[in-house]
Design an enzyme around this catalytic site. Structure first.
Site, PDB file in Angstrom:
ATOM      1  N   SER A 135       3.714  -5.015  -4.958  1.00 29.64           N
ATOM      2  CA  SER A 135       4.369  -3.961  -5.728  1.00 29.64           C
ATOM      3  C   SER A 135       5.520  -3.387  -4.919  1.00 29.64           C
ATOM      4  CB  SER A 135       3.380  -2.833  -6.054  1.00 29.64           C
ATOM      5  OG  SER A 135       4.041  -1.684  -6.564  1.00 29.64           O
ATOM      6  N   TYR A 148      -2.705   2.784  -2.233  1.00 27.93           N
ATOM      7  CA  TYR A 148      -2.127   1.685  -3.013  1.00 27.93           C
ATOM      8  C   TYR A 148      -0.891   1.119  -2.320  1.00 27.93           C
ATOM      9  CZ  TYR A 148      -0.273  -0.837  -7.074  1.00 27.93           C
ATOM     10  OH  TYR A 148       0.203  -1.808  -7.929  1.00 27.93           O
TER      11      TYR A 148
END
Length: 247
Positions: A135, A148
């Site tokens: 990501s 994350y």
């Protein structure tokens, strides 16, 4: 007649992984799909095209057994897309050690478990393509994404470190860095998501990227440019911007 190519997609129960598995099946691939929930896989399965294999990627022994089962029943895996992942917002206030550990266990060690099971065969036959779902959140420390973002940064560094060695064995590895995509994962966010794209648009970008000899597949371009530029700023300026994101 030559056998159709075989892909294995983890994290296929929902979101990008599910949509990508469907697209691969529609474009001539046989697809083994894995997720933790049987019902999600049953609703995705298509006889002769998409084959379900229930799996928790954090279970290393189960991952090895699943790869062995897929290979025995379906043949060599040509493409693996490691998309299993979770997102839990974590802030300094109410910091949750267990949520942090869960995120790293699924996003990082789950991917590592899959690589451990799939790489030896690809290296041995000097053929195969590995795609790791990371990501743009791995480029910069963003408020709420401490776990994350750390997990996705780890995946970026890991894939980049493995690429030169895998290239020597004629095995490709790609890193996929999406921006905001409309999925059940991002619907947890309670803030505006710039340059949000649909799952179909994300799959379009991934499919194009898998066909090209590029290491990084990153999209949408607006988010890619914004995050790459933000990462280049000195910490003083970068933190001035990210402080404004704290709700």
């Amino acid at each position: 007649m030559a056998a159709r190519r075989l892909a294995w997609v983890t994290g296929a129960g929902s979101g990008i992984g599910r949509a990508l598995a469907e697209r691969l099946g529609q474009t001539g691939w046989r697809v083994a799909v894995s997720a933790r929930t049987q019902a999600d896989l049953d609703s995705l399965a298509v006889p002769g095209v998409i084959y379900p294999f229930v799996l928790d990627v954090t279970d290393n022994a189960a991952v090895a057994a699943t790869v062995a089962q897929i290979t025995k029943e379906m043949g060599d895996i040509d493409l693996v897309v490691l998309g299993a992942g979770i997102y839990e917002p974590i802030m300094a206030q109410g910091f949750d050690r267990d949520a942090f550990a869960r995120t790293l266990d699924v996003n990082v060690m789950g991917t590592v478990n899959c690589l451990n099971a799939i790489m030896p065969a690809m290296i041995g036959r000097r053929d195969g393509h590995i795609a790791v779902m990371a990501s743009v959140a791995g480029f910069v420390g963003l408020p709420g994404a401490s776990a994350y973002g750390a997990s996705k940064a780890a995946l970026n560094v890991m894939a980049e470190a493995l690429e030169p060695d895998l290239e020597r064995h004629n095995v490709r590895i790609s890193i996929i860095n999406p921006g905001f995509v409309d999925t059940p994962l991002t619907r947890k966010n309670d803030f505006p998501m710039p340059f949000l794209i649909t799952t179909d648009a994300a799959v379009d970008a991934i499919m194009r990227g898998l066909e090209r000899p590029r290491f990084e597949i990153i999209f949408p371009w607006q988010m890619a440019v914004a995050m790459k530029l933000l990462a280049l700023l000195p910490h003083r300026l970068r933190l001035t911007i990210t402080r404004r994101m704290v709700r």
